[in-house]
Design an enzyme around this catalytic site. Sequence first.
Site, mmCIF file in Angstrom:
data_model
loop_
_atom_site.group_PDB
_atom_site.id
_atom_site.type_symbol
_atom_site.label_atom_id
_atom_site.label_comp_id
_atom_site.label_asym_id
_atom_site.label_seq_id
_atom_site.Cartn_x
_atom_site.Cartn_y
_atom_site.Cartn_z
ATOM 1 N N ASP A 115 0.844 -1.184 0.000
ATOM 2 C CA ASP A 115 0.000 0.000 0.000
ATOM 3 C C ASP A 115 0.884 1.241 0.000
ATOM 4 O O ASP A 115 1.783 1.369 0.835
ATOM 5 C CB ASP A 115 -0.910 0.001 1.229
ATOM 6 C CG ASP A 115 -1.879 1.164 1.229
ATOM 7 O OD1 ASP A 115 -2.770 1.181 0.368
ATOM 8 O OD2 ASP A 115 -1.727 2.054 2.087
ATOM 9 N N ASN A 168 -1.819 12.952 -4.553
ATOM 10 C CA ASN A 168 -2.822 13.437 -5.504
ATOM 11 C C ASN A 168 -3.251 14.861 -5.196
ATOM 12 O O ASN A 168 -3.378 15.694 -6.094
ATOM 13 C CB ASN A 168 -4.050 12.518 -5.492
ATOM 14 C CG ASN A 168 -3.898 11.330 -6.411
ATOM 15 O OD1 ASN A 168 -3.072 11.323 -7.307
ATOM 16 N ND2 ASN A 168 -4.695 10.312 -6.172
ATOM 17 N N HIS A 198 -3.528 14.504 -9.966
ATOM 18 C CA HIS A 198 -3.773 13.096 -10.307
ATOM 19 C C HIS A 198 -2.786 12.548 -11.336
ATOM 20 O O HIS A 198 -2.444 11.369 -11.293
ATOM 21 C CB HIS A 198 -5.213 12.916 -10.784
ATOM 22 C CG HIS A 198 -6.205 13.075 -9.678
ATOM 23 N ND1 HIS A 198 -6.421 12.111 -8.735
ATOM 24 C CD2 HIS A 198 -7.014 14.110 -9.351
ATOM 25 C CE1 HIS A 198 -7.331 12.519 -7.877
ATOM 26 N NE2 HIS A 198 -7.709 13.746 -8.217
ATOM 27 N N ASP A 202 -0.630 9.213 -10.833
ATOM 28 C CA ASP A 202 -0.502 8.129 -11.816
ATOM 29 C C ASP A 202 0.967 7.799 -12.064
ATOM 30 O O ASP A 202 1.345 6.618 -12.154
ATOM 31 C CB ASP A 202 -1.179 8.513 -13.131
ATOM 32 C CG ASP A 202 -2.698 8.530 -13.032
ATOM 33 O OD1 ASP A 202 -3.247 8.081 -12.002
ATOM 34 O OD2 ASP A 202 -3.332 9.006 -13.992
ATOM 35 N N GLU A 226 -4.294 2.438 -4.805
ATOM 36 C CA GLU A 226 -2.845 2.487 -4.608
ATOM 37 C C GLU A 226 -2.322 1.212 -3.949
ATOM 38 O O GLU A 226 -1.249 1.208 -3.359
ATOM 39 C CB GLU A 226 -2.460 3.718 -3.783
ATOM 40 C CG GLU A 226 -2.830 3.665 -2.332
ATOM 41 C CD GLU A 226 -4.255 4.094 -2.012
ATOM 42 O OE1 GLU A 226 -4.567 4.153 -0.836
ATOM 43 O OE2 GLU A 226 -5.050 4.358 -2.929
#
Length: 180
Positions: free
Chosen positions: A80, A88, A93, A97, A123
């Site tokens: 995680d 973010n 965003h 990514d 994630e």
Amino acid sequence: AVLMVTLPWFAAMGGYVNRLRTRLAESNRRLEGAFERIREIAIRDELTGTYNRRFLLEGLARELARAGRSGGGFSVCVIDVDHFKAVNDTLGHAAGDDVLKQVAQIAGRGLRGINVFGRFGGEEFLLLLPDTDRAGASVVAERIRLELARRRVEAGAPLDGMLSVSIGIADLDGADELEA
């Protein structure tokens, strides 16, 4: 006279059939390529290129069945990305990514061919380690954690210590069901 008329006709028809056969073979090659592409799309995460959740769950089911037959075991690591929402929110965003792509690339490096690694959702990543006990999985997890910690992950801007991962490890207990 009949032979002189029919022989060219047979030659023309033979050529026509040959052209049809060639076009059919080419169409079959294109169809096989498209089918392979569809198969890849069905099992891969679009963003990271790693296996997707569906494929990971199928792999877990296969490993559970194999372990039931052979008495072997396996371990699972859930990776995680810590504080991913902050990445973010702070960098956007697109940067998030980029971080996921880099985490997938770094974490998926150096695994055995029988290991299965992919994006489980958001994630979170999942690593399936066949024939690996908890101690062996801990070694793999720590190697991944250290590799990610020492890499400078870029997301349009340096993350300056914002990126770390937590890795949970579970190994097969004889009574486990897939959901567990």
